[in-house]
Design an enzyme around this catalytic site. Structure first.
Site, PDB file in Angstrom:
ATOM      1  NE  ARG A  61      48.666  27.605  48.156  1.00 46.28           N
ATOM      2  CZ  ARG A  61      47.228  26.991  46.766  1.00 46.28           C
ATOM      3  NH1 ARG A  61      46.700  25.766  48.133  1.00 46.28           N
ATOM      4  NH2 ARG A  61      47.028  27.350  45.883  1.00 46.28           N
ATOM      5  NE  ARG A  67      35.349  36.413  46.533  1.00 46.74           N
ATOM      6  CZ  ARG A  67      35.472  36.593  45.520  1.00 46.74           C
ATOM      7  NH1 ARG A  67      36.261  37.220  45.077  1.00 46.74           N
ATOM      8  NH2 ARG A  67      34.916  35.051  44.682  1.00 46.74           N
ATOM      9  CD  GLU A 118      32.613  42.278  48.898  1.00 50.71           C
ATOM     10  OE1 GLU A 118      32.108  41.914  48.015  1.00 50.71           O
ATOM     11  OE2 GLU A 118      33.984  42.333  48.393  1.00 50.71           O
ATOM     12  CG  HIS A 125      33.803  41.924  44.827  1.00 50.25           C
ATOM     13  ND1 HIS A 125      33.467  41.064  45.778  1.00 50.25           N
ATOM     14  CD2 HIS A 125      33.675  40.785  43.731  1.00 50.25           C
ATOM     15  CE1 HIS A 125      33.786  39.615  44.680  1.00 50.25           C
ATOM     16  NE2 HIS A 125      34.661  39.822  43.933  1.00 50.25           N
ATOM     17  CB  ILE A 126      33.165  45.840  39.332  1.00 52.69           C
ATOM     18  CG1 ILE A 126      34.090  46.750  39.590  1.00 52.69           C
ATOM     19  CG2 ILE A 126      31.515  46.285  39.834  1.00 52.69           C
ATOM     20  CD1 ILE A 126      34.200  47.908  38.713  1.00 52.69           C
TER      21      ILE A 126
HETATM   22  C1  GLV Z   1      34.781  37.003  41.618  1.00 54.25           C
HETATM   23  O1  GLV Z   1      34.930  38.009  43.335  1.00 54.25           O
HETATM   24  C2  GLV Z   1      34.882  35.866  41.719  1.00 54.25           C
HETATM   25  O2  GLV Z   1      35.372  34.725  42.302  1.00 54.25           O
HETATM   26  O3  GLV Z   1      34.995  35.129  40.282  1.00 54.25           O
HETATM   27  C1  GLV Z   2      37.156  38.437  40.179  1.00 49.05           C
HETATM   28  O1  GLV Z   2      36.304  39.607  40.522  1.00 49.05           O
HETATM   29  C2  GLV Z   2      38.056  38.496  41.489  1.00 49.05           C
HETATM   30  O2  GLV Z   2      38.044  38.556  42.556  1.00 49.05           O
HETATM   31  O3  GLV Z   2      38.493  37.011  41.115  1.00 49.05           O
END
Ligand code: GLV
Ligand code: GLV
Length: 320
Positions: free
Chosen positions: A178, A238, A267, A286-287
């Site tokens: 941005r 995301r 998810e 999502h780790i």
């Molecule tokens: C994980 O995706 C986070 O936002 O910490």
């Molecule tokens: C970590 O999981 C992130 O998505 O920022």
């Protein structure tokens, strides 16, 4: 009566021990399953603080029925699960867990990039399935990482930390954000590019942007079309930033070469998910921030933020 705190997932006892000394604390009793919505709503009604996961929806409905609620401490850097506007209206402070997870998430993002480029998961499966019969010249031949061009979409702290890693691999690093980041351009040596320019020039496109109205659905057929056929797409941000149908099509048509995905539109995903059927996709659940050290630091930060707000102090990491 002591203020009541509800924690939406089972966390280790020692993490919450400091809170238990001063407050009434209750936790959802499972580690691997989210609290049901109606339970969360009824707990929120009497809570002064909530410690939430990114899978819990903290919306208008929850917030307007939570008369005593002062703080929601989200165990994540992202807070797209929370309606900030409704929180503000209801006088509820929202906190997240930035900084403590930056380097860990960058490690994972780079690992995912490398695993996808060098076909690590496929290779592991190959050898464990007893398929290794001989050395051969192009066996599981992947793609080089060093000296290639990396394009980072979303240049926050995690993006910068990934860029620093890439520099160690002699990569040329572009970013799109941005706002320009002159400091990062100076200190890390990254170059700003328009979104289209970044898509056209990058060998690796890595998404690290937050999910917002602006980034939702940012990657459609058009965007994959603009990428190199040899490009690898990595999403550690995301799922809804990407149209998964468009991604699947791009992979099947050979418009891009592979994808490494830590996140998905909805998810959890089950094993029938179309993207999981493709060999050129490396998928993980999502780790990003999931090292023991960092997850503990995130929990401790949530606890500290709850303490601060309930004592009337400024929390360390409020979402503004
Ligand atoms: C994980 O995706 C986070 O936002 O910490
Ligand atoms: C970590 O999981 C992130 O998505 O920022």
């Amino acid at each position: 009566m002591k203020p009541y705190i509800y924690i939406t997932r089972k966390l280790p006892e020692y993490v919450i021990a400091p809170l238990q000394k001063e407050f009434e604390v209750e936790m959802w009793n499972q580690e691997d399953a989210p609290v049901p919505r109606d339970t969360l709503l009824s707990k929120a009604e009497k809570a002064s603080a909530l410690l939430t996961m990114l899978s819990d929806k903290v919306d208008q409905e929850l917030l307007q029925n939570a008369a005593s609620l002062k703080v929601v401490a989200n165990l994540a850097v992202g807070y797209d699960n929370i309606d900030l506007e409704a929180a503000r209206k209801n006088g509820v402070t929202i906190t997240n867990t930035p900084d403590v997870l930056t380097e860990t998430t960058a490690d994972l993002t780079f690992a995912l990039l490398m695993a996808t480029a060098r076909r690590i998961v496929e290779a592991d499966r190959y050898i464990k399935e007893g398929k290794w019969k001989s050395w051969s010249p192009l066996l599981l031949a992947g793609m080089d990482i060093h000296h290639k061009t990396l394009g980072i979409v979303g240049m926050g702290s995690i993006g910068e930390a990934v860029a620093r890693r890439a520099k160690g691999f002699n990569m040329d690093v572009l970013y799109h954000n941005r706002s320009r980041k002159p400091e990062a351009e100076q200190s890390v040596g990254v170059r700003y590019a328009s979104f289209d320019e970044l898509l056209a020039q990058s060998d690796f496109v890595v998404v690290l942007a937050p999910l917002t109205k602006e980034t939702e659905g940012m990657f459609q057929e058009d965007q994959f079309n603009k990428m190199k056929e040899s490009a690898i797409f990595i999403n550690a941000a995301r799922g809804p930033i990407v149209n998964e149908t468009a991604l699947e099509k791009a992979l099947k048509m050979g418009e891009i070469a592979g994808a490494g995905l830590d996140v998905f539109e909805t998810e959890p995903v089950n094993k029938e998910h179309p993207l999981l059927q493709l060999n050129q996709v490396v998928a993980i659940p999502h780790i990003g921030s999931s090292s023991k050290e960092t997850r503990h630091a995130m929990m401790a930060l949530c606890v500290e933020n709850i303490f601060s707000v309930l004592k009337g102090d400024q929390p360390k990491t409020a979402v503004k």
